[in-house]
Design a protein around this motif. Structure first.
Motif, short mmCIF file in Angstrom:
data_model
loop_
_atom_site.label_atom_id
_atom_site.label_comp_id
_atom_site.label_asym_id
_atom_site.label_seq_id
_atom_site.Cartn_x
_atom_site.Cartn_y
_atom_site.Cartn_z
N LYS A 74 0.55 -27.29 2.59
CA LYS A 74 -0.71 -26.92 3.26
C LYS A 74 -1.55 -28.16 3.54
N ASP A 115 -5.44 -13.09 -3.53
CA ASP A 115 -6.70 -13.81 -3.27
C ASP A 115 -6.87 -14.96 -4.25
N GLU A 158 -4.61 -16.70 -5.75
CA GLU A 158 -3.71 -17.82 -5.43
C GLU A 158 -4.24 -18.60 -4.23
N ASP A 159 -4.71 -17.86 -3.22
CA ASP A 159 -5.28 -18.52 -2.03
C ASP A 159 -6.51 -19.35 -2.42
N GLN A 216 -5.57 -22.50 -4.24
CA GLN A 216 -5.07 -23.53 -3.32
C GLN A 216 -6.23 -24.18 -2.57
N GLU A 217 -7.17 -23.36 -2.15
CA GLU A 217 -8.33 -23.90 -1.43
C GLU A 217 -9.12 -24.87 -2.31
#
Lengths: 169, 196
Positions: free
Chosen positions: A69, B47, B49-50, B53-54
């Motif tokens: 990403k 959510d 996991e997202d 990552q963010e």
């Protein structure tokens, strides 16, 4: 100590925030008061029960997917501005230069130069742009011959003269 | 004052100097904690996991500006909390409301599944435990945001009052008061399950 005070101290006792004297006073009240003793036990159990709520373990692919990403995001950011940076620079220099617009001072400076150019007539403003284009079309042969003759010094001046002449027409 | 004794801060400085392995080491050390916070805050795996990552993408992008001011974990959880709040905002703007009952039906996100995987108690006991887990989840979700954050940071992440106060942008006294109310609220909400 009354029950109201004991209730206030109960959460501090749970977090071990009471000093020895306060702790002794609080425990003394619990021994004497059945209601507060039960409430304290309930409070303690509810705090312990929170441990049951455990999240699942993250998979090994988390880091790979994160790095993918990050790289995709970096490539996307560079792609549009990257084209305007001369190819003569190394890949790393071009990548570093591609972020120039993020530096407020450089962005402001380039805006200021652009405005000054428009104001002083150094650059064709929107008003003269069509004329300039037609002029440049008229003079295309002249320009290309100038460049091929190697008249780089002062070429910009000649080019401006041609454009201005075109605008006057 | 620069505190280079913080190992994470050293890794961050290493990464700032161009060594990407420092960043990967940081992610490996903290990914589970960040994910755990997001999971309990947002209530579902996808959510969380997202969001995790963010958080690390933000850390990656902020490396250039990073200076050792506070403990690295304090900085990391400040980013994590803000990211989770943004996720909640986005969710609310999109009008995605998942009822607690719906959530508890989800097998994938059921914390009870974790218990079933790791232990093998009798079915009645397992059922009871699953009910308790769902009750804890509901109780946490019903807390106001600041109380929930304080519980997640102090109880689950075992951060100090000082660090929690810094992350939440309030005083230590305020954190203690918020936690006091959170504990009493949780006791009320979990009382039914704990009296048996």
């Amino acid at each position: 100590m009354n029950c109201k005070k004991a209730k206030e101290m109960s959460t501090e006792y749970l977090s071990d925030d009471l000093n020895d004297a306060e702790k002794a006073e609080f425990l003394g009240h619990l021994k004497a008061c059945d209601y507060c003793d039960k409430e304290m036990s309930l409070l303690s159990k509810s705090w312990q029960t929170l441990s049951l709520y455990a999240p699942p373990e993250l998979g090994d692919e988390f880091v790979d997917s994160l790095m993918a990403k990050i790289r995709a995001g970096r490539a996307k950011k560079q792609s549009w501005i990257f084209r305007f940076i001369p190819l003569g620079f190394s890949q790393n220099t071009r990548a570093a230069l591609s972020g120039w617009w993020k530096v407020p001072a450089l962005t402001l400076a380039s805006c200021a130069i652009y405005l000054v150019c428009i104001e002083t007539g150094f650059m064709p403003s929107r008003q003269f742009a069509p004329a300039a284009i037609s002029a440049s079309q008229d003079g295309a042969g002249t320009i290309s011959s100038m460049l091929s003759d190697g008249q780089e010094t002062g070429g910009g001046g000649h080019l401006l003269t041609i454009i201005c002449e075109g605008a006057d027409k | 004052m620069t505190d280079y004794s913080d190992r994470d801060a050293q890794l961050m400085i290493r990464f700032k100097d161009g060594d990407e392995s420092g960043f990967i080491e940081l992610v490996n050390s903290h990914k589970q904690r960040v994910f755990a916070f997001a999971f309990r805050f947002l209530g579902n795996t996808a959510d969380a996991e997202d969001a995790a990552q963010e958080v690390f993408i933000k850390v990656y992008n902020a490396a250039g500006k990073y200076t050792v001011k506070a403990k690295f974990t304090t900085w990391l959880f400040t980013i994590t909390r803000n990211t989770c709040l943004n996720f909640l905002d986005k969710r609310n703007k999109k009008g995605i409301f998942v009822s607690l009952d719906e959530k508890s039906d989800s097998q994938e996100d059921s914390a009870g599944l974790q218990v079933a995987d790791t232990k093998d108690p009798p079915p009645a006991e397992l059922l009871m435990k699953n009910e308790q887990i769902q009750a804890v989840k509901k109780a946490l979700d019903s807390l106001p945001e600041n109380q929930k954050t304080a519980v997640l940071l102090c109880r689950y992440e075992e951060l100090s009052y000082e660090a929690t106060a810094e992350i939440m942008g309030c005083s230590i006294k305020a954190v203690k008061s918020i936690l006091h109310r959170a504990k009493l609220n949780l006791k009320e909400k979990l009382a039914v399950f704990l009296k048996f």
